[in-house]
Each structure stands twice: as structure tokens, then as C-alpha cells.
Design a protein around this motif. Structure first.
Motif, PDB file in Angstrom:
ATOM      1  N   HIS A   1      12.225  11.196 -12.384  1.00  0.00           N
ATOM      2  CA  HIS A   1      11.604  11.230 -13.707  1.00  0.00           C
ATOM      3  C   HIS A   1      10.509  10.164 -13.821  1.00  0.00           C
ATOM      4  CE1 HIS A   1      11.130  11.503 -18.033  1.00  0.00           C
ATOM      5  NE2 HIS A   1      11.291  10.196 -18.082  1.00  0.00           N
ATOM      6  N   VAL A   2      10.808   8.944 -13.406  1.00  0.00           N
ATOM      7  CA  VAL A   2       9.822   7.853 -13.494  1.00  0.00           C
ATOM      8  C   VAL A   2       8.601   8.174 -12.646  1.00  0.00           C
ATOM      9  CG1 VAL A   2       9.389   5.414 -12.940  1.00  0.00           C
ATOM     10  CG2 VAL A   2      11.528   6.083 -14.064  1.00  0.00           C
ATOM     11  N   LEU A   3       8.805   8.646 -11.433  1.00  0.00           N
ATOM     12  CA  LEU A   3       7.685   8.977 -10.559  1.00  0.00           C
ATOM     13  C   LEU A   3       6.882  10.161 -11.093  1.00  0.00           C
ATOM     14  CD1 LEU A   3       9.412   8.529  -7.101  1.00  0.00           C
ATOM     15  CD2 LEU A   3       7.619   7.072  -8.070  1.00  0.00           C
ATOM     16  N   ASP A   4       7.566  11.201 -11.542  1.00  0.00           N
ATOM     17  CA  ASP A   4       6.867  12.393 -12.036  1.00  0.00           C
ATOM     18  C   ASP A   4       6.160  12.135 -13.357  1.00  0.00           C
ATOM     19  OD1 ASP A   4       7.705  13.718  -9.804  1.00  0.00           O
ATOM     20  OD2 ASP A   4       9.263  14.878 -10.812  1.00  0.00           O
ATOM     21  N   THR A   5       6.761  11.341 -14.227  1.00  0.00           N
ATOM     22  CA  THR A   5       6.124  11.013 -15.500  1.00  0.00           C
ATOM     23  C   THR A   5       4.836  10.251 -15.256  1.00  0.00           C
ATOM     24  OG1 THR A   5       8.239  10.972 -16.640  1.00  0.00           O
ATOM     25  CG2 THR A   5       6.417   9.831 -17.713  1.00  0.00           C
TER      26      THR A   5
ATOM     27  N   PRO B   1       0.807  -8.364  -7.938  1.00  0.00           N
ATOM     28  CA  PRO B   1      -0.619  -8.495  -8.278  1.00  0.00           C
ATOM     29  C   PRO B   1      -1.123  -7.294  -9.070  1.00  0.00           C
ATOM     30  CG  PRO B   1      -0.229  -8.975  -5.963  1.00  0.00           C
ATOM     31  CD  PRO B   1       1.055  -8.432  -6.516  1.00  0.00           C
ATOM     32  N   PRO B   2      -1.893  -7.535 -10.115  1.00  0.00           N
ATOM     33  CA  PRO B   2      -2.388  -6.445 -10.948  1.00  0.00           C
ATOM     34  C   PRO B   2      -3.257  -5.449 -10.186  1.00  0.00           C
ATOM     35  CG  PRO B   2      -3.188  -8.578 -11.735  1.00  0.00           C
ATOM     36  CD  PRO B   2      -2.301  -8.833 -10.570  1.00  0.00           C
ATOM     37  N   ILE B   3      -3.689  -5.799  -8.983  1.00  0.00           N
ATOM     38  CA  ILE B   3      -4.532  -4.900  -8.210  1.00  0.00           C
ATOM     39  C   ILE B   3      -3.774  -3.623  -7.824  1.00  0.00           C
ATOM     40  CG2 ILE B   3      -4.006  -5.800  -5.901  1.00  0.00           C
ATOM     41  CD1 ILE B   3      -7.116  -5.718  -5.480  1.00  0.00           C
ATOM     42  N   HIS B   4      -2.462  -3.664  -7.822  1.00  0.00           N
ATOM     43  CA  HIS B   4      -1.663  -2.503  -7.415  1.00  0.00           C
ATOM     44  C   HIS B   4      -0.824  -2.028  -8.603  1.00  0.00           C
ATOM     45  CE1 HIS B   4       0.090   0.305  -4.690  1.00  0.00           C
ATOM     46  NE2 HIS B   4       1.287  -0.220  -4.738  1.00  0.00           N
ATOM     47  N   GLN B   5      -1.470  -1.569  -9.639  1.00  0.00           N
ATOM     48  CA  GLN B   5      -0.789  -1.169 -10.862  1.00  0.00           C
ATOM     49  C   GLN B   5      -0.143   0.200 -10.769  1.00  0.00           C
ATOM     50  OE1 GLN B   5      -3.579  -1.587 -14.029  1.00  0.00           O
ATOM     51  NE2 GLN B   5      -3.650  -3.802 -13.857  1.00  0.00           N
ATOM     52  N   GLU B   6      -0.359   0.930  -9.695  1.00  0.00           N
ATOM     53  CA  GLU B   6       0.236   2.253  -9.545  1.00  0.00           C
ATOM     54  C   GLU B   6       1.738   2.174  -9.269  1.00  0.00           C
ATOM     55  OE1 GLU B   6      -1.327   5.323  -9.935  1.00  0.00           O
ATOM     56  OE2 GLU B   6      -2.874   4.029 -10.763  1.00  0.00           O
ATOM     57  N   VAL B   7       2.214   1.043  -8.805  1.00  0.00           N
ATOM     58  CA  VAL B   7       3.638   0.920  -8.503  1.00  0.00           C
ATOM     59  C   VAL B   7       4.425   0.927  -9.811  1.00  0.00           C
ATOM     60  CG1 VAL B   7       3.770  -1.614  -8.446  1.00  0.00           C
ATOM     61  CG2 VAL B   7       5.344  -0.282  -7.083  1.00  0.00           C
ATOM     62  N   LYS B   8       5.515   1.675  -9.833  1.00  0.00           N
ATOM     63  CA  LYS B   8       6.387   1.766 -11.006  1.00  0.00           C
ATOM     64  C   LYS B   8       7.604   0.890 -10.763  1.00  0.00           C
ATOM     65  CE  LYS B   8       3.631   4.482 -12.919  1.00  0.00           C
ATOM     66  NZ  LYS B   8       2.775   3.932 -13.948  1.00  0.00           N
TER      67      LYS B   8
ATOM     68  N   GLU C   1       1.097  11.500 -16.337  1.00  0.00           N
ATOM     69  CA  GLU C   1       0.229  10.678 -17.177  1.00  0.00           C
ATOM     70  C   GLU C   1      -1.128  10.483 -16.519  1.00  0.00           C
ATOM     71  OE1 GLU C   1       2.515   7.142 -17.741  1.00  0.00           O
ATOM     72  OE2 GLU C   1       3.764   8.041 -19.289  1.00  0.00           O
ATOM     73  N   ARG C   2      -1.155  10.259 -15.204  1.00  0.00           N
ATOM     74  CA  ARG C   2      -2.414  10.078 -14.500  1.00  0.00           C
ATOM     75  C   ARG C   2      -3.248  11.358 -14.547  1.00  0.00           C
ATOM     76  NH1 ARG C   2       0.830   7.385 -10.774  1.00  0.00           N
ATOM     77  NH2 ARG C   2       0.793   9.117  -9.345  1.00  0.00           N
ATOM     78  N   GLN C   3      -2.579  12.516 -14.361  1.00  0.00           N
ATOM     79  CA  GLN C   3      -3.294  13.786 -14.401  1.00  0.00           C
ATOM     80  C   GLN C   3      -3.851  14.037 -15.798  1.00  0.00           C
ATOM     81  OE1 GLN C   3      -0.345  16.546 -13.029  1.00  0.00           O
ATOM     82  NE2 GLN C   3      -0.764  16.115 -10.871  1.00  0.00           N
ATOM     83  N   TYR C   4      -3.091  13.681 -16.834  1.00  0.00           N
ATOM     84  CA  TYR C   4      -3.526  13.904 -18.203  1.00  0.00           C
ATOM     85  C   TYR C   4      -4.750  13.051 -18.531  1.00  0.00           C
ATOM     86  CZ  TYR C   4      -3.421  14.335 -23.263  1.00  0.00           C
ATOM     87  OH  TYR C   4      -3.760  14.570 -24.561  1.00  0.00           O
ATOM     88  N   ARG C   5      -4.761  11.806 -18.030  1.00  0.00           N
ATOM     89  CA  ARG C   5      -5.871  10.896 -18.320  1.00  0.00           C
ATOM     90  C   ARG C   5      -7.120  11.259 -17.545  1.00  0.00           C
ATOM     91  NH1 ARG C   5      -3.112   5.287 -17.331  1.00  0.00           N
ATOM     92  NH2 ARG C   5      -1.585   6.592 -16.357  1.00  0.00           N
TER      93      ARG C   5
ATOM     94  N   ALA D   1       0.814  -1.215   0.000  1.00  0.00           N
ATOM     95  CA  ALA D   1       0.000   0.000   0.000  1.00  0.00           C
ATOM     96  C   ALA D   1       0.849   1.267   0.000  1.00  0.00           C
ATOM     97  CB  ALA D   1      -0.941   0.011   1.199  1.00  0.00           C
ATOM     98  N   SER D   2       2.103   1.166   0.464  1.00  0.00           N
ATOM     99  CA  SER D   2       2.940   2.361   0.571  1.00  0.00           C
ATOM    100  C   SER D   2       4.028   2.447  -0.497  1.00  0.00           C
ATOM    101  CB  SER D   2       3.583   2.426   1.956  1.00  0.00           C
ATOM    102  OG  SER D   2       4.483   1.349   2.123  1.00  0.00           O
ATOM    103  N   ILE D   3       4.227   1.401  -1.295  1.00  0.00           N
ATOM    104  CA  ILE D   3       5.320   1.375  -2.273  1.00  0.00           C
ATOM    105  C   ILE D   3       4.922   2.116  -3.547  1.00  0.00           C
ATOM    106  CG2 ILE D   3       6.753  -0.102  -3.750  1.00  0.00           C
ATOM    107  CD1 ILE D   3       6.581  -2.229  -1.502  1.00  0.00           C
ATOM    108  N   HIS D   4       5.782   3.048  -3.959  1.00  0.00           N
ATOM    109  CA  HIS D   4       5.569   3.815  -5.181  1.00  0.00           C
ATOM    110  C   HIS D   4       6.406   3.294  -6.342  1.00  0.00           C
ATOM    111  CE1 HIS D   4       4.456   6.627  -1.948  1.00  0.00           C
ATOM    112  NE2 HIS D   4       3.496   6.959  -2.796  1.00  0.00           N
ATOM    113  N   LEU D   5       7.583   2.740  -6.019  1.00  0.00           N
ATOM    114  CA  LEU D   5       8.503   2.317  -7.070  1.00  0.00           C
ATOM    115  C   LEU D   5       9.337   1.142  -6.571  1.00  0.00           C
ATOM    116  CD1 LEU D   5      10.402   4.376  -9.577  1.00  0.00           C
ATOM    117  CD2 LEU D   5      11.817   2.997  -8.076  1.00  0.00           C
TER     118      LEU D   5
END
Length: 140
Positions: A127-131, A80-87, A135-139, A56-60
Motif C-alpha cells: 500500500h505504501v509503495l503503490d500509494t 539526505p533530502p536528495i533522495h526523497q523518493e524513499v518511503k 501520487e507521483r503519476q497524479y502529479r 540508489a536502490s532503496i524504495h522503503l
């Protein structure tokens, strides 16, 4: 300008997966010095248990591509695909071109070659985190 302030990381959490303990510890310490929250784990069960416990806390996830008895892509593909926000950011002593041609890495994967300077790693992570954030904001 102070490099640390230029690449200030904020509060994102990074899971560092590396089979060489000394390198894993060095990367974890360096990233903490830039403000990241860091979880460090050996490949295999330790990495998967750490991910499962802290997902729940991992970003990358920062992972080596070629790890004995497994690979970084196996680790990231088993998330798991349930946590697709992780880069995922892959690192390797091999070139990206070599890894792509060997079928080990997707050409679209985020990648940093070893050896790297800490400042280059922090810049790439940022860069990876900001990109992904843009992308999320654009969508939306």
C-alpha cells in the motif's frame, strides 16, 4: 487465491532497521519470501552506512519507532533530502495514537503496530509503495 501471489512484491528494495536481531532476521526472511530485495541493519551506524551505500536502490525503510539510544524517526529524518523518493514505514509495540501524543511520531506517518502477521506487513508495504507511485503519476 494464494496469499503470496495476491501480495507479490516485485523487485523493490526494503531496508529493515530493527534492534532485535532475531526479529530483524525473521522480517527480512519473510519479506524475501514475498519477492522483496531486503537489506537488514541494526540501528545507528550500521543502518546509516547501509543506507548511504545502497541509497540508489532503496524504495522503503521499515524501522522500529523506539530504538534504544535513538529512534526510527531520527533514522528517517537523517536521510539526505536528495533522495526523497524513499518511503518510511514505522513499526512499534506501542499504538500510533500513543506515539503521536508523546510527540514521537507524526500523525501522517505510515505505521504498522507490532505484533503483526507477515501478510499484514506485506499488504501495508505494498500500500505504501503503490500509494506513493500513484501520487507521483497524479502529479506528473
Amino acid at each position: 487465491m494464494n496469499l503470496r501471489s495476491e501480495y507479490s512484491a516485485g523487485k523493490e528494495t526494503i531496508l529493515v532497521v530493527e534492534d532485535h536481531t532475531a526479529l530483524r532476521d525473521m522480517i527480512a526472511t519473510a519479506l524475501r519470501n514475498y519477492g522483496f530485495q531486503v537489506l537488514a541493519a541494526a540501528p545507528g551506524n550500521e543502518a546509516m552506512l547501509t543506507y548511504e551505500r545502497e541509497k540508489a536502490s532503496i524504495h522503503l525503510i521499515l524501522t522500529d519507532v523506539l530504538i534504544p539510544k535513538t529512534s526510527g524517526s531520527v533514522i528517517s529524518e537523517s536521510i539526505p533530502p536528495i533522495h526523497q523518493e524513499v518511503k518510511v514505514l514505522y513499526m512499534s509495540g506501542y499504538t500510533k495514537n500513543f506515539l503521536v501524543h508523546q510527540g514521537v511520531l507524526n500523525s501522517e506517518a505510515n505505521f504498522i503496530p507490532k505484533p503483526f502477521r507477515v501478510s499484514a506487513l506485506v499488504k501495508k508495504i505494498r500500500h505504501v509503495l503503490d500509494t506513493s507511485r500513484q501520487e507521483r503519476q497524479y502529479r506528473a
